[in-house]
Write a protein that holds these residues in place. Structure first.
Motif, PDB file in Angstrom:
ATOM      1  N   LEU A 145      -4.043  -8.030  -5.787  1.00 45.54           N
ATOM      2  CA  LEU A 145      -4.678  -9.123  -6.539  1.00 45.54           C
ATOM      3  C   LEU A 145      -3.876 -10.416  -6.412  1.00 45.54           C
ATOM      4  N   GLU A 146      -2.562 -10.322  -6.473  1.00 42.17           N
ATOM      5  CA  GLU A 146      -1.708 -11.509  -6.323  1.00 42.17           C
ATOM      6  C   GLU A 146      -1.812 -12.103  -4.929  1.00 42.17           C
ATOM      7  N   LYS A 147      -1.682 -11.260  -3.907  1.00 45.09           N
ATOM      8  CA  LYS A 147      -1.747 -11.761  -2.528  1.00 45.09           C
ATOM      9  C   LYS A 147      -3.082 -12.436  -2.229  1.00 45.09           C
ATOM     10  N   MET A 148      -4.158 -11.882  -2.790  1.00 46.41           N
ATOM     11  CA  MET A 148      -5.500 -12.425  -2.554  1.00 46.41           C
ATOM     12  C   MET A 148      -5.854 -13.543  -3.537  1.00 46.41           C
ATOM     13  N   ASN A 149      -4.946 -13.834  -4.480  1.00 47.40           N
ATOM     14  CA  ASN A 149      -5.167 -14.846  -5.512  1.00 47.40           C
ATOM     15  C   ASN A 149      -6.470 -14.565  -6.279  1.00 47.40           C
ATOM     16  N   ILE A 150      -6.602 -13.315  -6.718  1.00 43.49           N
ATOM     17  CA  ILE A 150      -7.784 -12.865  -7.457  1.00 43.49           C
ATOM     18  C   ILE A 150      -7.420 -12.741  -8.932  1.00 43.49           C
ATOM     19  N   LYS A 151      -8.115 -13.509  -9.746  1.00 47.77           N
ATOM     20  CA  LYS A 151      -7.912 -13.449 -11.194  1.00 47.77           C
ATOM     21  C   LYS A 151      -9.137 -12.906 -11.918  1.00 47.77           C
ATOM     22  N   SER A 152     -10.298 -12.979 -11.269  1.00 44.84           N
ATOM     23  CA  SER A 152     -11.526 -12.445 -11.842  1.00 44.84           C
ATOM     24  C   SER A 152     -12.436 -11.975 -10.710  1.00 44.84           C
ATOM     25  N   GLN A 153     -13.482 -11.263 -11.068  1.00 45.50           N
ATOM     26  CA  GLN A 153     -14.413 -10.727 -10.072  1.00 45.50           C
ATOM     27  C   GLN A 153     -15.122 -11.833  -9.304  1.00 45.50           C
ATOM     28  N   GLU A 154     -15.238 -13.004  -9.888  1.00 47.38           N
ATOM     29  CA  GLU A 154     -15.909 -14.128  -9.229  1.00 47.38           C
ATOM     30  C   GLU A 154     -15.050 -14.761  -8.119  1.00 47.38           C
ATOM     31  N   ASP A 155     -13.771 -14.383  -8.038  1.00 48.93           N
ATOM     32  CA  ASP A 155     -12.859 -14.992  -7.071  1.00 48.93           C
ATOM     33  C   ASP A 155     -12.986 -14.429  -5.656  1.00 48.93           C
ATOM     34  N   PHE A 156     -13.756 -13.352  -5.485  1.00 48.36           N
ATOM     35  CA  PHE A 156     -13.806 -12.746  -4.153  1.00 48.36           C
ATOM     36  C   PHE A 156     -15.091 -11.960  -3.955  1.00 48.36           C
ATOM     37  N   ASP A 157     -15.373 -11.683  -2.685  1.00 43.76           N
ATOM     38  CA  ASP A 157     -16.476 -10.810  -2.299  1.00 43.76           C
ATOM     39  C   ASP A 157     -15.894  -9.613  -1.568  1.00 43.76           C
ATOM     40  N   ILE A 158     -16.617  -8.510  -1.628  1.00 45.81           N
ATOM     41  CA  ILE A 158     -16.192  -7.276  -0.975  1.00 45.81           C
ATOM     42  C   ILE A 158     -17.166  -6.965   0.156  1.00 45.81           C
ATOM     43  N   TYR A 159     -16.609  -6.672   1.320  1.00 44.10           N
ATOM     44  CA  TYR A 159     -17.398  -6.324   2.507  1.00 44.10           C
ATOM     45  C   TYR A 159     -16.895  -5.002   3.072  1.00 44.10           C
ATOM     46  N   PHE A 160     -17.753  -4.344   3.839  1.00 49.20           N
ATOM     47  CA  PHE A 160     -17.382  -3.107   4.516  1.00 49.20           C
ATOM     48  C   PHE A 160     -17.653  -3.252   6.010  1.00 49.20           C
ATOM     49  N   CYS A 161     -16.744  -2.721   6.821  1.00 50.62           N
ATOM     50  CA  CYS A 161     -16.879  -2.769   8.279  1.00 50.62           C
ATOM     51  C   CYS A 161     -18.041  -1.893   8.727  1.00 50.62           C
ATOM     52  N   VAL A 162     -18.717  -2.372   9.770  1.00 47.27           N
ATOM     53  CA  VAL A 162     -19.899  -1.695  10.305  1.00 47.27           C
ATOM     54  C   VAL A 162     -19.632  -1.266  11.742  1.00 47.27           C
ATOM     55  N   VAL A 163     -19.945  -0.015  12.038  1.00 49.00           N
ATOM     56  CA  VAL A 163     -19.954   0.469  13.417  1.00 49.00           C
ATOM     57  C   VAL A 163     -21.419   0.501  13.816  1.00 49.00           C
ATOM     58  N   SER A 164     -21.804  -0.410  14.686  1.00 49.99           N
ATOM     59  CA  SER A 164     -23.216  -0.593  15.031  1.00 49.99           C
ATOM     60  C   SER A 164     -23.792   0.597  15.796  1.00 49.99           C
ATOM     61  N   GLN A 165     -25.028   0.942  15.440  1.00 52.02           N
ATOM     62  CA  GLN A 165     -25.785   2.002  16.089  1.00 52.02           C
ATOM     63  C   GLN A 165     -27.214   1.494  16.284  1.00 52.02           C
ATOM     64  N   GLU A 166     -27.965   2.188  17.113  1.00 52.20           N
ATOM     65  CA  GLU A 166     -29.397   1.887  17.249  1.00 52.20           C
ATOM     66  C   GLU A 166     -30.187   3.081  16.777  1.00 52.20           C
ATOM     67  N   PRO A 167     -31.151   2.882  15.912  1.00 51.61           N
ATOM     68  CA  PRO A 167     -31.531   1.626  15.267  1.00 51.61           C
ATOM     69  C   PRO A 167     -30.464   1.194  14.254  1.00 51.61           C
ATOM     70  N   VAL A 168     -30.506  -0.068  13.873  1.00 54.76           N
ATOM     71  CA  VAL A 168     -29.458  -0.664  13.048  1.00 54.76           C
ATOM     72  C   VAL A 168     -29.253   0.075  11.725  1.00 54.76           C
ATOM     73  N   GLU A 169     -30.295   0.661  11.162  1.00 50.15           N
ATOM     74  CA  GLU A 169     -30.151   1.370   9.885  1.00 50.15           C
ATOM     75  C   GLU A 169     -29.293   2.628  10.005  1.00 50.15           C
ATOM     76  N   ASN A 170     -29.029   3.071  11.238  1.00 48.47           N
ATOM     77  CA  ASN A 170     -28.134   4.202  11.473  1.00 48.47           C
ATOM     78  C   ASN A 170     -26.679   3.768  11.641  1.00 48.47           C
ATOM     79  N   SER A 171     -26.423   2.473  11.584  1.00 49.80           N
ATOM     80  CA  SER A 171     -25.055   1.969  11.688  1.00 49.80           C
ATOM     81  C   SER A 171     -24.209   2.549  10.563  1.00 49.80           C
ATOM     82  N   ILE A 172     -22.948   2.814  10.872  1.00 50.37           N
ATOM     83  CA  ILE A 172     -22.037   3.492   9.944  1.00 50.37           C
ATOM     84  C   ILE A 172     -21.141   2.480   9.233  1.00 50.37           C
TER      85      ILE A 172
END
Length: 124
Positions: A59-86
């Motif tokens: 939290l300190e390194k990312m300068n996060i003090k509240s939930q509004e301070d950041f967004d969370i993402y997840f890495c995608v391993v692309s597959q075809e069709p796209v809905e099968n991506s992991i």
């Protein structure tokens, strides 16, 4: 450019990167002209519940003090069709848009599942 304050696994040598937004839910992390990773925003993943704590050091390194301070993402391993991506659900990418900070966090809590397809996690 975003400053990498928590290493991105497999890309530890990069100290900065850019974020190329596709839409409200998907983006690319761009390390250089030949290297980029697709990521999806947690807000898109409506079929999965996430409950993990973030330690104080992160939290300190990312300068996060509240939930509004950041967004969370997840890495995608692309597959075809796209809905099968992991999605890698165990090590989210945090983006602090205001301070242009980015980093990857490996959760210590048990996350179930560790990996899942987009169709398993998102309402399509």
């Amino acid at each position: 450019m975003y400053k990498v304050v928590l290493p991105i696994l497999g890309f530890e040598s990069f100290q900065s990167l850019s974020v190329e937004k596709i839409d409200d839910f998907a983006s690319f992390l761009v390390f250089d002209e030949k290297t980029k990773i697709a990521v999806v925003n947690i807000k898109y993943l409506t079929k999965v519940k996430f409950d993990f704590e973030i330690d104080k050091d992160v939290l300190e390194k990312m300068n996060i003090k509240s939930q509004e301070d950041f967004d969370i993402y997840f890495c995608v391993v692309s597959q075809e069709p796209v809905e099968n991506s992991i999605l890698n659900l165990i090590s989210p990418i945090f983006i602090n848009e205001k301070d242009k900070l980015i980093g990857q966090y490996v959760t210590i809590e048990k996350v179930d599942p560790l990996f899942a397809s987009i169709k398993e996690c998102a309402k399509l």
